[in-house]
Design a protein around this motif. Structure first.
Motif, PDB file in Angstrom:
ATOM      1  N   ARG A  79       0.804  -1.231   0.000  1.00 22.44           N
ATOM      2  CA  ARG A  79       0.000   0.000   0.000  1.00 22.44           C
ATOM      3  C   ARG A  79       0.838   1.283   0.000  1.00 22.44           C
ATOM      4  O   ARG A  79       0.288   2.372  -0.013  1.00 22.44           O
ATOM      5  CB  ARG A  79      -0.936   0.009   1.196  1.00 22.44           C
ATOM      6  N   ARG A  81       2.919   4.333  -1.329  1.00 23.33           N
ATOM      7  CA  ARG A  81       2.810   5.070  -2.596  1.00 23.33           C
ATOM      8  C   ARG A  81       4.160   5.424  -3.196  1.00 23.33           C
ATOM      9  O   ARG A  81       4.300   5.514  -4.408  1.00 23.33           O
ATOM     10  CB  ARG A  81       1.996   6.342  -2.390  1.00 23.33           C
ATOM     11  N   ASN A  82       5.150   5.659  -2.330  1.00 24.61           N
ATOM     12  CA  ASN A  82       6.472   6.032  -2.841  1.00 24.61           C
ATOM     13  C   ASN A  82       7.531   5.779  -1.770  1.00 24.61           C
ATOM     14  O   ASN A  82       7.207   5.502  -0.616  1.00 24.61           O
ATOM     15  CB  ASN A  82       6.488   7.502  -3.291  1.00 24.61           C
ATOM     16  N   GLU A  85       7.581   7.624   1.700  1.00 24.55           N
ATOM     17  CA  GLU A  85       6.813   7.073   2.816  1.00 24.55           C
ATOM     18  C   GLU A  85       7.660   6.097   3.623  1.00 24.55           C
ATOM     19  O   GLU A  85       7.539   6.017   4.843  1.00 24.55           O
ATOM     20  CB  GLU A  85       5.545   6.378   2.319  1.00 24.55           C
ATOM     21  N   LYS A 108       8.420  -2.034  -4.537  1.00 21.59           N
ATOM     22  CA  LYS A 108       7.856  -0.704  -4.286  1.00 21.59           C
ATOM     23  C   LYS A 108       8.897   0.277  -3.751  1.00 21.59           C
ATOM     24  O   LYS A 108       8.693   1.482  -3.797  1.00 21.59           O
ATOM     25  CB  LYS A 108       6.707  -0.797  -3.286  1.00 21.59           C
TER      26      LYS A 108
END
Length: 148
Positions: A79, A81-82, A85, A108
């Motif tokens: 979950r 996003r980038n 985070e 990720k």
């Protein structure tokens, strides 16, 4: 060291034990599609290390488990996003803590992963079994040195 093992979920404890015998670092990256069994394998690994209760950190991003004489940090970056985070939760402190670090969805945060990591790929086979391909950091290093 590189290995490839096919297994049913009934034998996941044996696979976890085999994997722990092969790791060359305390950071293991888990690649695989949704539902392939990454969390299930990590649960078995934590159990083999002496841990008790393991849950998926999908919403919390990281869970911490006490095991025999150590700690396991279990990340699920599905979950996220980038990479910012990841930095916000202090990812580098976890990576270089000297404790076990198990990472689901490492792609990720590919640009900030520790160089010294073991890699496992899980694949769901048509018959419902799984295939685990594991490559220890020592084998990755040897392969990269040959290219130079």
């Amino acid at each position: 060291m590189a290995i490839e093992l096919s297994f049913d979920l009934d034998s996941i404890d044996n696979i976890a034990e085999s994997l722990l015998e092969k790791v060359t670092t305390k950071t293991v990256l888990f690649y695989g599609e949704m539902g392939v069994g990454k969390t299930t394998l990590i649960q078995a690994l934590v159990k083999k290390l002496g841990g008790k209760h393991v849950t998926s950190p999908t919403f919390s991003i990281v869970n911490e488990y006490e095991v025999d004489n150590d700690i396991v940090y279990h990340f699920d970056f599905y979950r996220i996003r980038n990479e910012e985070e990841a930095y916000d939760i202090g990812i580098e402190d976890y990576f270089y803590s000297g404790h076990w670090v198990f990472i689901e969805w490492p792609e990720k945060i590919a640009e900030i992963l520790p160089n010294e990591s073991d890699i496992s790929y899980l694949k769901l086979n048509k018959d419902g079994s799984r295939t685990l391909k594991f490559q220890g950091f020592d084998a990755i290093e040897k392969k990269n040195r040959k290219k130079v």
